[in-house]
Scaffold this motif. Sequence first.
Motif, mmCIF file in Angstrom:
data_model
loop_
_atom_site.group_PDB
_atom_site.id
_atom_site.type_symbol
_atom_site.label_atom_id
_atom_site.label_comp_id
_atom_site.label_asym_id
_atom_site.label_seq_id
_atom_site.Cartn_x
_atom_site.Cartn_y
_atom_site.Cartn_z
ATOM 1 N N LEU A 97 -19.709 12.085 10.468
ATOM 2 C CA LEU A 97 -18.377 11.841 9.910
ATOM 3 C C LEU A 97 -18.475 11.287 8.489
ATOM 4 C CD1 LEU A 97 -15.328 11.970 10.735
ATOM 5 C CD2 LEU A 97 -15.523 9.529 11.216
ATOM 6 N N GLN A 98 -19.402 10.350 8.291
ATOM 7 C CA GLN A 98 -19.539 9.726 6.975
ATOM 8 C C GLN A 98 -20.205 10.661 5.970
ATOM 9 O OE1 GLN A 98 -21.787 6.239 8.017
ATOM 10 N NE2 GLN A 98 -20.049 5.206 8.978
ATOM 11 N N GLY A 99 -21.308 11.267 6.381
ATOM 12 C CA GLY A 99 -22.113 12.030 5.442
ATOM 13 C C GLY A 99 -21.619 13.426 5.146
ATOM 14 N N VAL A 100 -21.008 14.054 6.141
ATOM 15 C CA VAL A 100 -20.556 15.445 5.970
ATOM 16 C C VAL A 100 -19.063 15.520 5.651
ATOM 17 C CG1 VAL A 100 -20.322 17.696 7.096
ATOM 18 C CG2 VAL A 100 -22.363 16.310 7.515
ATOM 19 N N TYR A 101 -18.275 14.633 6.276
ATOM 20 C CA TYR A 101 -16.821 14.762 6.178
ATOM 21 C C TYR A 101 -16.147 13.681 5.339
ATOM 22 C CZ TYR A 101 -17.144 18.454 9.619
ATOM 23 O OH TYR A 101 -17.447 19.636 10.255
ATOM 24 N N ASN A 102 -16.942 12.903 4.609
ATOM 25 C CA ASN A 102 -16.363 11.879 3.729
ATOM 26 C C ASN A 102 -15.386 10.967 4.460
ATOM 27 O OD1 ASN A 102 -17.722 12.737 1.370
ATOM 28 N ND2 ASN A 102 -16.208 14.343 1.036
ATOM 29 N N ASP A 103 -15.670 10.701 5.734
ATOM 30 C CA ASP A 103 -14.807 9.844 6.560
ATOM 31 C C ASP A 103 -13.397 10.408 6.735
ATOM 32 O OD1 ASP A 103 -16.468 7.773 7.500
ATOM 33 O OD2 ASP A 103 -16.433 6.827 5.528
ATOM 34 N N VAL A 104 -13.256 11.711 6.613
ATOM 35 C CA VAL A 104 -11.977 12.371 6.911
ATOM 36 C C VAL A 104 -11.964 12.687 8.399
ATOM 37 C CG1 VAL A 104 -10.544 14.406 6.547
ATOM 38 C CG2 VAL A 104 -11.718 13.348 4.617
ATOM 39 N N GLY A 105 -10.990 12.141 9.117
ATOM 40 C CA GLY A 105 -10.929 12.283 10.556
ATOM 41 C C GLY A 105 -11.549 11.069 11.230
ATOM 42 N N THR A 106 -11.695 11.151 12.542
ATOM 43 C CA THR A 106 -12.306 10.076 13.316
ATOM 44 C C THR A 106 -13.282 10.684 14.324
ATOM 45 O OG1 THR A 106 -10.443 10.130 14.882
ATOM 46 C CG2 THR A 106 -10.339 8.498 13.104
ATOM 47 N N VAL A 107 -14.193 9.862 14.822
ATOM 48 C CA VAL A 107 -15.167 10.319 15.802
ATOM 49 C C VAL A 107 -14.457 10.732 17.090
ATOM 50 C CG1 VAL A 107 -17.059 9.591 17.298
ATOM 51 C CG2 VAL A 107 -17.086 8.984 14.874
#
Length: 304
Positions: A97-107
């Motif tokens: 989530l942090q590295g690929v999606y720039n913290d867009v969305g949630t786990v």
Amino acid sequence: MKNDSYWGDKPKLDKVVFKTVPEDTTRLAMVETGEAHIAEQLPVTEVDRVKKSSSMTLGRYPAFASDHIGINNSKKPFDDVRVRQAIAHAIDKKTILQGVYNDVGTVAHSSITPSMVGYSPNVKDLPYDLEKSKKLLAEAGYANGFKATIYLNDNKARVSLAEVLQQQLKQINIDLEVKVLEFGAYIEAANKGETELFLSGWGNATGDADYNQYNLFHTKSQGAAGNHAFYSNPEVDKLIDEGRKEKDEEKRKQIYEKAQQIEMDEAAMVPYRFSENLAAVQKGVEGVWISPAGHIEIDDVTLP
């Protein structure tokens, strides 16, 4: 064009023009230069560009969509539940989530998002646990790991994710080959069950759990209908069928909660992200939003 005879609230705009612009960077440039007011379906790879812009703001809206790592349950060695569970335990979703999606969305801990009817916070995920993962692989007869192929279309975020998964699964001795296909070829391979692991997502037009559950997990949906995992569990089929008929909202929630927990326990797939709908909006534009189903809502829009 504005309909002056409309019975409801009068629109604030005289007309709205929708343009189809396939290229992500071109859509953004149109907002940046003032040629367009809104660019939707903003990829996560462009979030930082919008945040740093002096002419755009970032719109973030809850979504019905979720992303998952698919596992073809019908192919060896993935027909062994222990192998699927091992893969699930080896996926570090927070890092993704942090590295690929720039913290867009949630786990994600299921395929049903918090915005949907049928979501339950009680559904438990298979947690990140490399020791548990290695133990399960050894029990299944794969202590030394194996080679596998992950299929995906040429979406930038998914290509980056595949590279991350290569590193994560390498820790349990799974040698992952990445196979990037044109979208049509990818869908054809998934429909035919030719994939092993695959990267996919599922939107939802209704906001109801059945749209996900029946299409993704019911035996009758194997293949082109959406069950690309070729998952089959008679108990889950029965629960999904019951959910379709049950009128009591609370009982339906309990039915879907039970189905989801079985799906997660058996690692039918690995949901990793509850998505968000993103848009780049020209500064000064007010009142626009994107519904959870992904529809752009402009009834109350005002322009600078």
